[in-house]
Write a protein that holds these residues in place. Sequence first.
Motif, PDB file in Angstrom:
ATOM      1  N   CYS A   1       4.209  -7.769  11.835  1.00 33.21           N
ATOM      2  CA  CYS A   1       3.926  -7.184  10.455  1.00 33.21           C
ATOM      3  C   CYS A   1       4.914  -5.877  10.076  1.00 33.21           C
ATOM      4  CB  CYS A   1       2.496  -6.753  10.536  1.00 33.21           C
ATOM      5  SG  CYS A   1       2.189  -5.932   8.956  1.00 33.21           S
TER       6      CYS A   1
ATOM      7  N   ASN B   1       4.537  -4.075   8.326  1.00 33.57           N
ATOM      8  CA  ASN B   1       3.620  -2.530   8.182  1.00 33.57           C
ATOM      9  C   ASN B   1       2.895  -2.161   9.325  1.00 33.57           C
ATOM     10  OD1 ASN B   1       4.185  -3.029   5.283  1.00 33.57           O
ATOM     11  ND2 ASN B   1       2.382  -4.046   4.834  1.00 33.57           N
TER      12      ASN B   1
ATOM     13  N   SER C   1       0.345  -3.521  10.583  1.00 31.39           N
ATOM     14  CA  SER C   1      -1.260  -3.763  10.309  1.00 31.39           C
ATOM     15  C   SER C   1      -1.717  -4.679  11.260  1.00 31.39           C
ATOM     16  CB  SER C   1      -1.341  -4.395   8.864  1.00 31.39           C
ATOM     17  OG  SER C   1      -2.646  -4.589   8.712  1.00 31.39           O
TER      18      SER C   1
ATOM     19  N   GLY D   1      -0.778   0.105  10.132  1.00 29.72           N
ATOM     20  CA  GLY D   1      -0.321   0.036   8.472  1.00 29.72           C
ATOM     21  C   GLY D   1      -1.254  -0.750   7.793  1.00 29.72           C
TER      22      GLY D   1
ATOM     23  N   THR E   1      -0.388  -6.128   3.098  1.00 30.05           N
ATOM     24  CA  THR E   1       0.356  -6.095   1.890  1.00 30.05           C
ATOM     25  C   THR E   1       0.311  -7.621   1.690  1.00 30.05           C
ATOM     26  OG1 THR E   1       2.439  -5.565   2.635  1.00 30.05           O
ATOM     27  CG2 THR E   1       1.122  -3.890   1.333  1.00 30.05           C
TER      28      THR E   1
END
Length: 259
Positions: free
Chosen positions: A180, A182, A184, A223, A226
């Motif tokens: 990911c 981010n 996450s 994170g 999205t």
Amino acid sequence: MSASTTEEAKTGMKLTLKIWRQPDATSSGKLHTYQLADVSPDMSFLEMLDVLNEELNAKGEDPVAFDSDCREGICGMCGLMINGEAHGPEVTTTCQLHMRSFSDGDVITIEPWRSDAFPVMKDLCVDRQAFDRIIQSGGYISVNTGSAPEAHSVQVPKDAADRAFDVATCIGCGACVAACPNGSASLFIGAKITHLGELPQGQAERDSRVVDMLGQHDAEGFGGCTNIGECAAACPKEIPLDVISQLNKDLRTAMLHGR
Ligand code: SF4
Ligand code: FES
């Protein structure tokens, strides 16, 4: 040389390995280049690294540290970024990846999971205790101890049992986080939330579970999601992206209930 040895020599691959070496958590690391000759396509990726380590040991050099345990795709211990892909080019765990997925002459870059929440401990080993703390925060059901209840005293609809079983296959490897952009861990938590939320035994703590697990997730430095979807593409157990929808749905419900 026997006929079989000649055959092995013909099929063995020459590989260039660029491997992240880092002495410890506080030191900086860099890629080191190694050459391996005569790698069998039938070796697993970790067996290939075992061969490299035997050569390094024989030369008196420090072997490459990497995590593994079951080597059967069950425990979730192994995990490497291979040419920029979590667990490499196939949908499987690193320990179940075979060298037949590569070609003679390939250059293979091998790095640890990259995530602030998974700090590198040495070479290719990362500390994934953040996952343990997320589970401790709510990834369980409370049960009364005592004699085992009658098997049919709590009935589970077939669809719910199948869905719970499918997502319970998450092995906590962390590939979703590594893939990911981010960093996450939403797919991991979504799998646990969905698994326990599908079962009658999981209802009592359903609201607190999602709030507490997501709170721990954020505290660990993972994170936000999205909806990029790289997590599900990298997951060796093919946990579907819709568990994140379930995660968000459970969170909204918990907030409506005043959690
Ligand atoms: S959701 Fe998939 S990638 Fe993430 S920890 Fe579980 S098994 Fe690994
Ligand atoms: S070593 Fe257990 S899943 Fe790979």
